[in-house]
Design a protein around this motif. Structure first.
Motif, PDB file in Angstrom:
ATOM      1  N   TYR A  88      22.149   1.760  13.717  1.00 34.92           N
ATOM      2  CA  TYR A  88      20.792   2.166  13.308  1.00 34.92           C
ATOM      3  C   TYR A  88      20.027   1.044  12.592  1.00 34.92           C
ATOM      4  O   TYR A  88      18.804   1.033  12.608  1.00 34.92           O
ATOM      5  CB  TYR A  88      20.858   3.431  12.433  1.00 34.92           C
ATOM      6  N   ASP A  89      20.769   0.126  11.976  1.00 40.37           N
ATOM      7  CA  ASP A  89      20.086  -1.000  11.324  1.00 40.37           C
ATOM      8  C   ASP A  89      19.435  -1.903  12.361  1.00 40.37           C
ATOM      9  O   ASP A  89      18.279  -2.286  12.240  1.00 40.37           O
ATOM     10  CB  ASP A  89      21.084  -1.823  10.481  1.00 40.37           C
TER      11      ASP A  89
ATOM     12  N   ARG B 234      16.407  -0.211  13.815  1.00 38.16           N
ATOM     13  CA  ARG B 234      15.211  -0.322  12.973  1.00 38.16           C
ATOM     14  C   ARG B 234      14.580  -1.706  13.116  1.00 38.16           C
ATOM     15  O   ARG B 234      13.362  -1.823  13.240  1.00 38.16           O
ATOM     16  CB  ARG B 234      15.573  -0.041  11.510  1.00 38.16           C
TER      17      ARG B 234
ATOM     18  N   LYS C 101      10.864  -2.470  14.481  1.00 41.31           N
ATOM     19  CA  LYS C 101       9.835  -3.159  13.685  1.00 41.31           C
ATOM     20  C   LYS C 101       9.267  -4.347  14.443  1.00 41.31           C
ATOM     21  O   LYS C 101       8.077  -4.642  14.346  1.00 41.31           O
ATOM     22  CB  LYS C 101      10.429  -3.618  12.354  1.00 41.31           C
TER      23      LYS C 101
ATOM     24  N   LYS D 230      17.823   9.960  11.613  1.00 41.65           N
ATOM     25  CA  LYS D 230      17.582   8.507  11.638  1.00 41.65           C
ATOM     26  C   LYS D 230      16.552   8.134  12.704  1.00 41.65           C
ATOM     27  O   LYS D 230      15.680   7.302  12.477  1.00 41.65           O
ATOM     28  CB  LYS D 230      18.888   7.762  11.929  1.00 41.65           C
TER      29      LYS D 230
ATOM     30  N   GLU E 197      13.149   9.146  11.476  1.00 43.29           N
ATOM     31  CA  GLU E 197      12.767   8.243  10.387  1.00 43.29           C
ATOM     32  C   GLU E 197      12.230   6.920  10.950  1.00 43.29           C
ATOM     33  O   GLU E 197      11.145   6.451  10.564  1.00 43.29           O
ATOM     34  CB  GLU E 197      14.038   7.989   9.569  1.00 43.29           C
ATOM     35  N   ILE E 198      12.980   6.334  11.881  1.00 38.68           N
ATOM     36  CA  ILE E 198      12.582   5.039  12.446  1.00 38.68           C
ATOM     37  C   ILE E 198      11.304   5.196  13.275  1.00 38.68           C
ATOM     38  O   ILE E 198      10.392   4.366  13.187  1.00 38.68           O
ATOM     39  CB  ILE E 198      13.746   4.418  13.258  1.00 38.68           C
TER      40      ILE E 198
ATOM     41  N   GLU F 285       8.445   5.363  10.915  1.00 35.30           N
ATOM     42  CA  GLU F 285       8.163   4.067  10.282  1.00 35.30           C
ATOM     43  C   GLU F 285       7.268   3.182  11.132  1.00 35.30           C
ATOM     44  O   GLU F 285       6.467   2.415  10.608  1.00 35.30           O
ATOM     45  CB  GLU F 285       9.470   3.303  10.010  1.00 35.30           C
TER      46      GLU F 285
END
Ligand SMILES: *Cc1c(COP(=O)(O)O)cnc(C)c1O
Length: 422
Positions: A156-157, A160, A164, A186, A189-190, A193
């Motif tokens: 998930y990192d 993200r 981005k 998750k 959330e992403i 964002e």
């Protein structure tokens, strides 16, 4: 007497194919995780007079007359789908899962926009941006992956970071060959964002969600779900698009399905979807969905005990992915052909970062939706897994393979495909 009396009289050649398929399905074990057996009621609706009718448009807003009963049956299908998935809007007209995804992309994106989807060799579907699809000429697909194929956890990192950098308009969850649940929170959330829609393609697990055997992405706040209706949902071959709450999104999707991409809806198919959704709303369907998972676990146990590597270490849903080349030295194609010989149908499948070619990959993919419809329990599923391992370990032994074929035939006779589920 068979179900095809008129075909038999009028067209012996087609009748021969129908009879052949009837027998194949009765006498063999279906382990392809995207297949299932529908009820007689679903087949009757699918083979009904609704195939005669043109009904472009939506209930109450059609381009042709004579819509009293098409409106009735499409409204039933829509209302049942909404109830089943606890959402505000449903489009039941797409002809399949791929068509549902195409309509979803075209409704939510402009040409050139970016989609962040699951890496195909890690379980994603062709329609999530495989280079062989025309979709990749129109949209830009970028990828997330599993952090470790031995646990199945998504990175998930990394997801993200890619989100981005690439600014996708859609963050897409969903898969055809991934045996675990996703962290839906998750994803949402992403997506939030970076200002993207959160979309899940639930083609494989729609029945598990409907039967509440797994979580629903809508509960975590996903905007849209696309699906097939013929996999775990056990309906006729077709597609479905669900919108959680946004009327604006739902309107875009309806307009894109018709007139954007399709012509007259296949109303016979929609009638059959309504019947299948009715079945899925019955209490027995939740038991079915729960049993699919228990049966997959029973197979997992045998494979792990036989020291065969399962991708992600096992399963939390209806399917398993085994690295048969790495564990037994038998290629995916050879395993598929061998198991077909003993009466077990499944498919070869690439595994994460496979070093072998897609036409002869390292893995096989199999699952329990169809045999659970046949009322197999954990005991029978464990036995099937043992027979699979036995066949692969004794691939040159014709006597052994014949004995396995016989045992499978007997098992199939004991568990005929039921005609009704409610
Ligand atoms: C099966 C599947 C599809 C395609 O469905 P069709 O009805 O074959 O077009 C799309 N997405 C996923 C994740 C699937 O598993």
């Amino acid at each position: 007497m068979n179900d095809y009396g008129h075909v038999q009289k009028q067209d012996p050649e087609v009748f021969a194919a129908l009879e052949g398929e009837e027998q194949r399905e009765a006498e063999g074990l279906e382990l392809i995780p995207s297949e299932n057996y529908v009820s007689k009621a679903v087949r009757e609706a699918n083979g009904s007079v609704f195939t005669n009718k043109y009904s472009e448009g939506y209930p109450g807003k059609r381009y042709y007359g004579g819509q009293t009963f098409t409106d009735q049956v499409e409204t039933l299908a829509i209302d049942r789908a909404k109830k089943l998935f606890n959402c505000g809007y449903a489009n039941v007209q797409t002809l399949g899962g791929a068509n549902a995804n195409i309509a979803m992309y075209f409704a939510l994106l402009e040409p050139g926009d970016t989609v962040l989807g699951m890496d195909l060799s890690h379980g994603g579907h062709l329609t999530h941006g495989h280079p062989v699809t025309y979709l990749t000429k129109i949209f830009n697909f970028v990828r997330y992956k599993m952090k470790d194929p031995n646990t199945g956890e998504i990175d998930y990192d990394e997801m993200r970071e890619v989100a981005k950098k690439e600014k996708p308009k859609i963050v897409l969850a969903g898969y055809s060959a991934y045996p675990r649940e996703l962290n839906y929170e998750k994803f949402v959330e992403i997506a939030q964002e970076v200002g993207a829609y959160a979309v899940m393609d639930i083609a494989h697990i729609a029945g598990l969600i409907a039967g509440k055997a797994v979580k629903s992405p809508f509960d975590a706040g996903f905007d849209v779900m696309t699906s097939t209706t013929h996999k775990t949902l056990r309906g006729p071959r077709g597609g479905l698009i669900l919108t959680r709450e946004s009327e604006e999104i739902a309107k875009k999707i309806d307009k894109m399905v018709f007139p954007g991409l399709q012509g007259g809806p296949h109303m016979n198919n929609i009638a059959a979807k309504a019947v299948a959704f009715g079945e899925a709303l019955s209490p027995s369907f939740a038991l079915y969905a729960a049993q699919i998972l228990k049966n997959a676990k029973a197979m997992e146990k045998i494979f792990l005990a036989s020291s065969i590597r399962l991708l992600t270490g096992g399963t939390s849903n209806h399917l398993l992915l085994a690295d048969v080349f790495g564990s037994l030295g038998i290629g995916g194609q050879e395993a598929e052909t061998l198991l077909d010989r003993v009466g077990i149908t499944l498919n070869k499948n690439s595994i994460a970062d496979d070093t072998r070619k897609p036409m002869d990959p390292s893995g096989i993919r199999f699952g329990t939706p169809a045999i659970t419809t046949r009322k197999f329990g954990e005991q029978e599923c464990a036995r099937v897994a043992e027979l699979m391992v036995d066949a692969m370990k004794n691939k040159g032994d014709d006597t052994k393979l014949s004995a396995i074929r016989e045992e499978i035939r007997t098992l199939c006779k004991k568990f005929p495909v039921p005609e009704s589920f409610v």
